[in-house]
Design an enzyme around this catalytic site. Structure first.
Site, mmCIF file in Angstrom:
data_model
loop_
_atom_site.group_PDB
_atom_site.id
_atom_site.type_symbol
_atom_site.label_atom_id
_atom_site.label_comp_id
_atom_site.label_asym_id
_atom_site.label_seq_id
_atom_site.Cartn_x
_atom_site.Cartn_y
_atom_site.Cartn_z
ATOM 1 C CB CYS A 80 -0.939 -0.028 1.217
ATOM 2 S SG CYS A 80 -1.846 1.502 1.495
ATOM 3 C CB CYS B 27 0.278 2.037 4.058
ATOM 4 S SG CYS B 27 -1.393 1.382 3.848
#
Length: 315
Positions: A73, A76
């Site tokens: 991700c 993230c």
């Protein structure tokens, strides 16, 4: 996050009772002087399905911020350093618990993590939703300030000292080795939002060492960040719905879906588009699928399933 009335009992939509490993311990009473009321090895900790009960108990002393993330991700990777920085500045009044949703499906299900990064707080064992997605550092500071107020209203206002393996005394032993120069340049560029410079650094690293797996993974992630920079999911979905044969519109929605944690949705969209296109127009969709496979990881079960479907469409 909205502030409950002073003294209110915090309640959330998430049932965490199944994640407790032992009966709840009485909350420690914070000292009026603000001195530490306990200690931890580090204010930032990796948490698993098996160890989450300890975090629930810790949240009776200080608020615990839970960062739900995944290795593939990109947003993230933008958010996590900000969370760690702000937590470190709060002098033991907040702890950060990092949860890899791919490795901890029980926690992912309990928190209903349909999109990541997802950030939730625990105060006295109760979940408090904070925000979803990568947000600017100033917004993180504002949300954490509200969290501390809410926690104090509910009797959770302790402070923890840092000792043991995560302490400054052991910093030399715990320090990670420095990044290779081109990797460090890419990370710096990402922090500054300069994705083209980060892409160039990773491409140069791969030119020097084609087997550099970290550079290859980083390149896929930063290319994804560059493609979705400034994009709005709702607008992108509307455009894709109006023009189902518009390859660029479908590719953008797939990128946004994957960056938000909807991996299967992203793959399904591109595979359906691939199947619907004439053979001579499929190349951009296949290339994007391969890019996204690399971002998620070749060993991921979702990638293996999607690769199988792609192979059946090709042959």
């Amino acid at each position: 996050m909205t502030d409950p009335a002073p003294g209110a009992v915090l309640r959330g939509a998430v049932d965490l009772s199944s994640l407790r490993n032992r009966p709840a311990a009485p909350a420690a009473a914070p000292e009026a002087s603000g001195a530490p009321v306990g200690s931890v090895a580090s204010l930032v900790m990796d948490v698993t399905d098996e160890t989450f009960g300890e975090v629930l108990e810790l949240s009776r002393t200080v608020p615990v911020v839970v960062d739900l993330w995944a290795e593939w991700c990109g947003p993230c990777k933008q958010l996590s350093p900000i969370l760690e920085k702000v937590v470190g500045e709060l002098d033991g009044r907040v702890v950060l618990a990092k949860v890899d949703v791919d490795a901890n499906p029980q926690l992912s299900q309990a928190f209903r993590a349909q999109s990541i990064p997802m950030v939730v707080a625990l105060v006295g064992g109760q979940p408090v939703p904070l925000f979803t997605g990568a947000v600017p550092e100033q917004q993180v500071r504002e949300v954490f300030a509200q969290l501390l107020q809410v926690a104090a209203q509910n009797g959770v206002s302790g402070r923890l000292d840092v000792t043991g393996a995560g302490s400054e005394e052991d910093g030399a032993e715990a320090a990670e080795p420095p990044l290779p120069p081109l990797h460090a340049e890419a990370f710096q560029a990402i922090e500054e939002g300069d994705y083209p410079r980060a892409i160039a650094a990773y491409e140069k690293a791969l030119a020097e060492n084609p087997r550099d797996a970290d550079a290859r993974a980083g390149l896929g992630q930063v290319r994804l960040l560059d493609r979705i920079s400034g994009a709005d999911l709702q607008s992108a979905r509307a455009a894709a719905a109006e023009a189902p044969a518009d390859v660029d519109a479908q590719l953008l929605v797939a990128d946004l879906d994957l960056s938000g944690g909807h991996v299967d949705d992203a793959f399904d969209r591109l595979l359906e588009l691939f199947a619907a296109l004439p053979a001579d127009e499929r190349a951009p969709v296949r290339e994007r699928l391969l890019d996204l496979f690399g971002v998620v990881g070749d060993a991921d079960a979702r990638v293996l399933r999607a690769r199988g479907r792609l192979a059946s469409l090709l042959f």
